[in-house]
Design a protein around this motif. Structure first.
Motif, short mmCIF file in Angstrom:
data_model
loop_
_atom_site.label_atom_id
_atom_site.label_comp_id
_atom_site.label_asym_id
_atom_site.label_seq_id
_atom_site.Cartn_x
_atom_site.Cartn_y
_atom_site.Cartn_z
N SER A 197 12.67 -73.74 3.61
CA SER A 197 12.50 -73.53 2.17
C SER A 197 13.85 -73.40 1.47
CB SER A 197 11.54 -72.37 1.85
OG SER A 197 12.08 -71.18 2.28
N ASP A 198 14.88 -72.89 2.17
CA ASP A 198 16.23 -72.90 1.57
C ASP A 198 16.69 -74.32 1.29
OD1 ASP A 198 16.32 -70.22 1.65
OD2 ASP A 198 17.77 -70.06 3.32
N LYS A 199 16.50 -75.18 2.28
CA LYS A 199 16.95 -76.57 2.13
C LYS A 199 16.19 -77.26 1.00
CE LYS A 199 18.34 -77.20 6.92
NZ LYS A 199 19.79 -77.06 6.66
N ARG A 200 14.89 -76.98 0.94
CA ARG A 200 14.10 -77.60 -0.13
C ARG A 200 14.55 -77.12 -1.50
NH1 ARG A 200 9.47 -77.47 3.48
NH2 ARG A 200 9.19 -75.31 2.87
N ALA A 201 14.85 -75.81 -1.60
CA ALA A 201 15.27 -75.26 -2.90
C ALA A 201 16.53 -75.96 -3.40
CB ALA A 201 15.50 -73.76 -2.79
N GLU A 202 17.47 -76.19 -2.48
CA GLU A 202 18.71 -76.90 -2.84
C GLU A 202 18.40 -78.29 -3.40
OE1 GLU A 202 21.71 -77.73 0.30
OE2 GLU A 202 21.48 -75.57 0.70
N ILE A 203 17.49 -78.98 -2.73
CA ILE A 203 17.16 -80.34 -3.16
C ILE A 203 16.42 -80.32 -4.50
CG2 ILE A 203 15.92 -82.47 -2.57
CD1 ILE A 203 16.36 -81.68 0.39
N ILE A 244 13.04 -84.10 1.28
CA ILE A 244 12.10 -82.98 1.29
C ILE A 244 10.95 -83.25 2.27
CG2 ILE A 244 10.45 -81.61 -0.07
CD1 ILE A 244 12.19 -81.99 -2.49
N ALA A 245 10.40 -84.46 2.20
CA ALA A 245 9.29 -84.82 3.10
C ALA A 245 9.73 -84.71 4.56
CB ALA A 245 8.79 -86.22 2.79
N GLY A 246 10.94 -85.18 4.86
CA GLY A 246 11.47 -85.12 6.23
C GLY A 246 11.63 -83.68 6.70
N ILE A 247 12.14 -82.84 5.82
CA ILE A 247 12.35 -81.43 6.16
C ILE A 247 10.99 -80.73 6.41
CG2 ILE A 247 13.02 -79.18 5.15
CD1 ILE A 247 15.35 -80.78 3.77
N SER A 248 10.02 -81.01 5.54
CA SER A 248 8.71 -80.37 5.69
C SER A 248 8.02 -80.81 6.97
CB SER A 248 7.82 -80.70 4.48
OG SER A 248 8.45 -80.28 3.29
N ALA A 249 8.14 -82.08 7.30
CA ALA A 249 7.55 -82.58 8.54
C ALA A 249 8.20 -81.88 9.73
CB ALA A 249 7.72 -84.09 8.64
N GLU A 287 5.14 -78.77 -3.49
CA GLU A 287 6.61 -78.81 -3.53
C GLU A 287 7.20 -79.16 -2.16
OE1 GLU A 287 4.87 -76.08 -3.34
OE2 GLU A 287 5.86 -75.06 -1.67
N ARG A 288 6.34 -79.23 -1.13
CA ARG A 288 6.79 -79.69 0.19
C ARG A 288 6.56 -81.20 0.35
NH1 ARG A 288 3.91 -78.18 4.31
NH2 ARG A 288 5.66 -77.71 5.67
N MET A 289 6.04 -81.84 -0.67
CA MET A 289 5.67 -83.27 -0.68
C MET A 289 4.49 -83.55 0.23
SD MET A 289 7.78 -84.12 -2.98
CE MET A 289 7.14 -85.75 -3.28
N GLU A 290 3.71 -82.51 0.55
CA GLU A 290 2.49 -82.73 1.35
C GLU A 290 1.33 -83.05 0.42
OE1 GLU A 290 1.60 -79.58 4.10
OE2 GLU A 290 0.34 -80.89 5.32
N THR A 291 0.48 -84.00 0.85
CA THR A 291 -0.67 -84.40 0.04
C THR A 291 -1.85 -83.48 0.35
OG1 THR A 291 -1.49 -85.86 1.76
CG2 THR A 291 0.07 -86.82 0.18
N SER A 292 -3.03 -83.86 -0.17
CA SER A 292 -4.24 -83.08 0.14
C SER A 292 -4.61 -83.23 1.61
CB SER A 292 -5.40 -83.53 -0.75
OG SER A 292 -5.72 -84.88 -0.45
N CYS A 293 -4.06 -84.23 2.29
CA CYS A 293 -4.31 -84.41 3.73
C CYS A 293 -3.22 -83.70 4.53
CB CYS A 293 -4.33 -85.88 4.11
SG CYS A 293 -5.64 -86.80 3.32
N GLU A 294 -3.64 -82.86 5.42
CA GLU A 294 -2.71 -82.10 6.24
C GLU A 294 -1.84 -83.04 7.07
OE1 GLU A 294 -4.82 -79.19 8.65
OE2 GLU A 294 -3.06 -79.09 9.96
N GLY A 295 -0.54 -82.83 7.03
CA GLY A 295 0.36 -83.65 7.84
C GLY A 295 0.66 -85.02 7.24
N VAL A 296 0.16 -85.29 6.05
CA VAL A 296 0.48 -86.55 5.37
C VAL A 296 1.35 -86.24 4.15
CG1 VAL A 296 -0.40 -88.62 4.21
CG2 VAL A 296 -1.67 -87.62 6.13
N PHE A 297 2.58 -86.75 4.19
CA PHE A 297 3.54 -86.48 3.12
C PHE A 297 3.81 -87.76 2.33
CE2 PHE A 297 4.09 -83.57 6.60
CZ PHE A 297 4.32 -82.34 6.00
#
Ligand SMILES: Cc1cc2nc3c(=O)[nH]c(=O)nc-3n(C[C@H](O)[C@H](O)[C@H](O)COP(=O)(O)OP(=O)(O)OC[C@H]3O[C@@H](n4cnc5c(N)ncnc54)[C@H](O)[C@@H]3O)c2cc1C
Ligand code: FES
Lengths: 104, 378
Positions: free
Chosen positions: B334-340, B316-321, B286-296
């Motif tokens: 996580s608040d910002k992601r929930a809104e999106i 979402i990807a920008g926020i998680s990065a 849900e953070r748009m992160e793939t199986s590779c760490e730091g790759v969204f």
């Protein structure tokens, strides 16, 4: 043949770039600076950009966004240039590409 | 070696939104795209969008594009156009074929702490006799020519496929002054929205259901001069004796899109097959992160949808990065992601959207099961 879209209900089709001349297989055609080479030559009625390596079959515009390489031509001596994502510059010399064409 | 906090690949709505978002929290961002202009597929979308006003319904894609470009310029995002990412290596090293102002290309290697892949989708081809003849092209290619480059791909067009892309592009070709001769559809009913089909019908253009194209006719100039269509049976097989020839100089194929997976595969992200999303897609959380760490990932690369969902996923990807870079607290992120996610849920409603909402859940559940925590690029 002219394929330019001039009047449109939604779009403003005025060209930002200057009108310039480019040469395609020895023929001089008009183009707008900055537009994709493919757009200018299509407007001039040229639909074949290259011939395939083995069977010498013609290819032309297929994806328009740089993914398929069907629009590759020889531009200023450089082969395999995707004309749909390469902007026109005044005086460019463009050739239909035959197979892998080594360039010059 | 050039170093950046975040490298964003692809300047469509997903990549632009991701860049703006990461930049907003103070990350140094490089945005790279192989095309001449940023905006991805947005600038060819000159029709008004559906949905609620919170989702810019009634707005045309190219207006959204202009707004995004303005925001990207105002933030400090560095943009390289005509530049193609051609390699992703362990240690988050990236190879870029950079386009220079002179028109030359230069190979650049750089390192990014976080990588966001937003490379969009490509059109599916349909193979019939003569399908490689100049004049046969993707519907999106025809759309790009008229709406972005303002040159018609031809005068007389036959469209194959009546999903929303087939319908919308047919109408846009008419707006540009092309003669759309016919739409051909193998299924017994039109695939896209009725409002779009009504516009075509009002213009008097026939929509031939239960038909397909079996051959592109080649003229003396080596280019398309017509096509042969035939009726199909319930197994979509052409029925002999029903062939008809239609004169045309362009055949546009609107047979759906599939996610562009080259870079996702290069990075070694784990994939899953998902029909409704257009094929293989990267598993992500849900953070748009793939199986590779730091790759969204974000946008059509994660499954073909539309511009608004791409944009929200990009955010979402920008926020998680930014969060992983320590620029945002975990709570704030996580608040910002929930809104999106709330907005994404309301975007994924209706007959087409609901299915995608369910499939998104499936993808993220599979991530939890198969991956759990991501590991660095191998
Ligand atoms: C041809 C086409 C037409 C479409 N028409 C419509 C329409 O009319 N209406 C609609 O609602 N939706 C349409 N869509 C759906 C569209 O995909 C979404 O609306 C939206 O544009 C997706 O956004 P995105 O950011 O995920 O991808 P995109 O907008 O496709 O952006 C991806 C970008 O990544 C770049 N890129 C890819 N690989 C690399 C690389 N290796 N290095 C550097 N850059 C790279 C591409 O050049 C592109 O600019 C269309 C899609 C396509 C492909
Ligand atoms: S038409 Fe596909 S790369 Fe140019």
């Amino acid at each position: 043949m002219c394929l330019r879209v001039d009047h449109h209900v939604i779009l403003d089709c005025t060209h930002v770039g200057d009108e310039v001349e480019i040469t395609v297989d020895g023929k001089v055609i008009k183009a707008y600076e900055g537009e994709p080479i493919l757009a200018a030559i299509l407007n001039a009625g040229i639909k074949i950009n290259r011939y395939t390596v083995k069977r010498k079959e013609p290819r032309g515009l297929f994806c328009g966004i740089g993914q398929c390489t069907d629009c590759a031509m020889v531009v200023d001596g450089k082969a395999n240039v995707r004309t749909c994502i390469t902007p026109v510059k005044a005086g460019m010399v463009i050739k239909t590409q035959d197979g892998l064409a080594k360039g010059e | 070696m050039l170093e950046k906090d975040v490298l964003v690949i692809g300047a469509g709505p997903a990549g632009l939104a991701a860049s703006i978002e990461a930049g907003k929290y103070g990350a140094s961002v490089l945005l790279v795209d192989l095309n001449m202009q940023p905006g991805g597929q947005l600038f060819k979308q000159i029709h008004k969008f559906f949905g609620s006003s919170a989702h810019r319904s009634g707005t045309r894609g190219y207006d959204i594009g202009k707004q995004l470009l303005k925001e990207a310029e105002e933030s400090d995002v560095e943009i390289w156009m005509q530049s193609t990412v051609i390699g992703i290596f362990p240690g988050n090293k990236i190879a870029i074929e950079k386009g220079l102002d002179s028109g030359e290309k230069e190979m650049v290697t750089m390192q990014a702490k976080k990588i966001i892949i937003a490379t969009g989708a490509s059109e599916n081809a349909i193979r019939f006799k003569g399908w490689t003849t100049p004049g046969v092209m993707g519907a999106g290619a025809a759309q790009t020519m008229i709406n972005v480059n303002h040159v018609k791909p031809g005068q007389k067009i036959v469209m194959l496929g009546t999903g929303n892309v087939g319908l919308i592009v047919s109408y846009q070709l008419m707006q540009a002054g092309c003669d759309v001769v016919s739409l051909i559809e193998a299924a017994p009913k039109i695939g896209g929205y009725a409002v779009h089909a009504a516009k075509i019908r009002r213009a008097g253009v026939p929509i031939r259901l239960q038909h397909t194209i079996i051959e592109a006719k080649k003229g003396a100039d080596g280019c398309v001069c017509g096509c042969v269509i035939a009726q199909v049976d319930e197994h979509f097989q052409p029925i002999p004796g029903t062939e008809e020839t239609i004169a045309c100089d362009t055949i546009a194929l609107a047979a759906g899109l599939k996610p562009t997976m080259d870079l996702v595969k290069l990075a070694g992200c784990k994939l899953t097959f998902n029909g409704p999303f257009g094929g293989y897609i990267p598993l992500h959380n849900e953070r748009m992160e793939t199986s590779c760490e730091g790759v969204f990932v974000a946008g059509d690369t994660t499954g073909v949808e539309e511009a608004n969902t791409a944009l929200e996923e990009g955010k979402i990807a920008g926020i998680s990065a930014a969060e992983d870079l320590g620029l945002l607290t975990a709570d704030a992120a996580s608040d910002k992601r929930a809104e999106i996610w709330d907005r994404l849920h309301s975007l994924r409603l209706g007959p087409f959207g609901e299915r995608r909402m369910i499939e998104k859940e499936v993808v993220m559940d599979e991530y939890k099961e198969r991956i759990g925590t991501p590991s660095p690029i191998q």
